[in-house]
Scaffold this motif. Sequence first.
Motif, PDB file in Angstrom:
ATOM      1  N   LEU B   8      -5.382  41.961  65.759  1.00 50.57           N
ATOM      2  CA  LEU B   8      -6.234  42.015  66.947  1.00 50.57           C
ATOM      3  C   LEU B   8      -6.670  40.590  67.236  1.00 50.57           C
ATOM      4  CD1 LEU B   8      -7.584  44.566  68.466  1.00 50.57           C
ATOM      5  CD2 LEU B   8      -9.655  43.866  67.287  1.00 50.57           C
ATOM      6  N   ILE B  10      -8.543  37.944  69.890  1.00 52.29           N
ATOM      7  CA  ILE B  10      -9.394  37.733  71.066  1.00 52.29           C
ATOM      8  C   ILE B  10      -9.291  36.264  71.447  1.00 52.29           C
ATOM      9  CG2 ILE B  10     -11.750  37.875  71.959  1.00 52.29           C
ATOM     10  CD1 ILE B  10     -12.253  39.939  69.622  1.00 52.29           C
ATOM     11  N   ALA B  98      -9.664  31.092  69.165  1.00 51.53           N
ATOM     12  CA  ALA B  98      -9.297  32.511  69.050  1.00 51.53           C
ATOM     13  C   ALA B  98      -9.969  33.116  67.825  1.00 51.53           C
ATOM     14  CB  ALA B  98      -7.783  32.655  68.924  1.00 51.53           C
ATOM     15  N   THR B  99     -10.316  34.386  67.951  1.00 49.54           N
ATOM     16  CA  THR B  99     -10.826  35.145  66.811  1.00 49.54           C
ATOM     17  C   THR B  99      -9.786  36.207  66.499  1.00 49.54           C
ATOM     18  OG1 THR B  99     -13.086  34.793  67.566  1.00 49.54           O
ATOM     19  CG2 THR B  99     -12.741  36.558  65.970  1.00 49.54           C
ATOM     20  N   VAL B 100      -9.337  36.248  65.251  1.00 52.68           N
ATOM     21  CA  VAL B 100      -8.218  37.115  64.899  1.00 52.68           C
ATOM     22  C   VAL B 100      -8.537  37.974  63.672  1.00 52.68           C
ATOM     23  CG1 VAL B 100      -5.742  37.184  64.412  1.00 52.68           C
ATOM     24  CG2 VAL B 100      -6.699  35.254  65.696  1.00 52.68           C
ATOM     25  N   PHE B 101      -8.271  39.259  63.795  1.00 47.61           N
ATOM     26  CA  PHE B 101      -8.435  40.193  62.692  1.00 47.61           C
ATOM     27  C   PHE B 101      -7.074  40.767  62.306  1.00 47.61           C
ATOM     28  CE2 PHE B 101     -12.213  40.453  65.353  1.00 47.61           C
ATOM     29  CZ  PHE B 101     -13.248  40.353  64.454  1.00 47.61           C
TER      30      PHE B 101
END
Lengths: 111, 111, 111
Positions: B8, B10, B98-101
């Motif tokens: 995921l 963002i 970016a923020t990534v999971f």
Amino acid sequence: MVRMKLVLAIVQDKDADSLAKEFIQNDVRATKLATSGGFLRAGNTTFIVGIEDDRVNEVLEIIKKSSHTREQYVSNMNMDAAGTSMLGKPVQVTVGGATVFVLPVEEFKHF
Amino acid sequence: MVRMKLVLAIVQDKDADSLAKEFIQNDVRATKLATSGGFLRAGNTTFIVGIEDDRVNEVLEIIKKSSHTREQYVSNMNMDAAGTSMLGKPVQVTVGGATVFVLPVEEFKHF
Amino acid sequence: MVRMKLVLAIVQDKDADSLAKEFIQNDVRATKLATSGGFLRAGNTTFIVGIEDDRVNEVLEIIKKSSHTREQYVSNMNMDAAGTSMLGKPVQVTVGGATVFVLPVEEFKHF
Ligand code: NI
Ligand code: NI
Ligand code: NI
């Protein structure tokens, strides 16, 4: 290494603004998804929150406070035969309510 | 059986198109969600990527390349008292990020 | 305690309404996200479903039934040189198809 969780919160649109404000005030980074309505309750908003393991309960409390189910009295404006508008008898309605998932995260990156 | 992960990501709206193009060029199947903005940074886009275990690092590199934080010099048009527009002194701004999971997946189906 | 799963289903827009109806008829609570299109196939809709462990297969069957890939014959209206419209030869096209992730859930709350 800090363990992260992903909190997915589906709340009513009318609770979304106050919840967003609470997140900011408590330094919780959240992303709002445009949700085109659940089925039973129209107008839901979904928040994605990435949070450290030991702050999950804090985030759940914030969501609970801003969007739990509660009763409200609403008075509609009615109009009588003569065209005079008058405040109707207050009616009790249920508002709020949130569905929340806490998901495990294997990797969390910030670029 | 191939193990899958769900990534995921963002990212900023302005990075979304180039990231989408990179995904296609690298044969990464991604779905773009309409994200109505984070709080601190307006205009985020969320991507959902389903990917085989051994390609997660490749996907993270693609995201990093397309949307990491970087400095840019921007010159605004200014207008002086006489109404003459002139190019203002370049200002350094930070863009991207970016923020990534990466989430574990128990079952993955393609119907 | 009941274990929950989160089912994330990405389906074609044209299958979304019938899938939503099936979810309601089977008492499955789902939330529809506005998805601004995948890359290869335009017009996807994403559903988030929170479901008890022992109902995951039931949900997968519902999704499969409503949105699996299938062949359809489509006849386009054509116009000949004289301006007479006539039904074209039927062409086979592939419609439907869903990508589904089942994710583990650590906590599930309903406020
Ligand atoms: Ni209260
Ligand atoms: Ni770079
Ligand atoms: Ni069929």
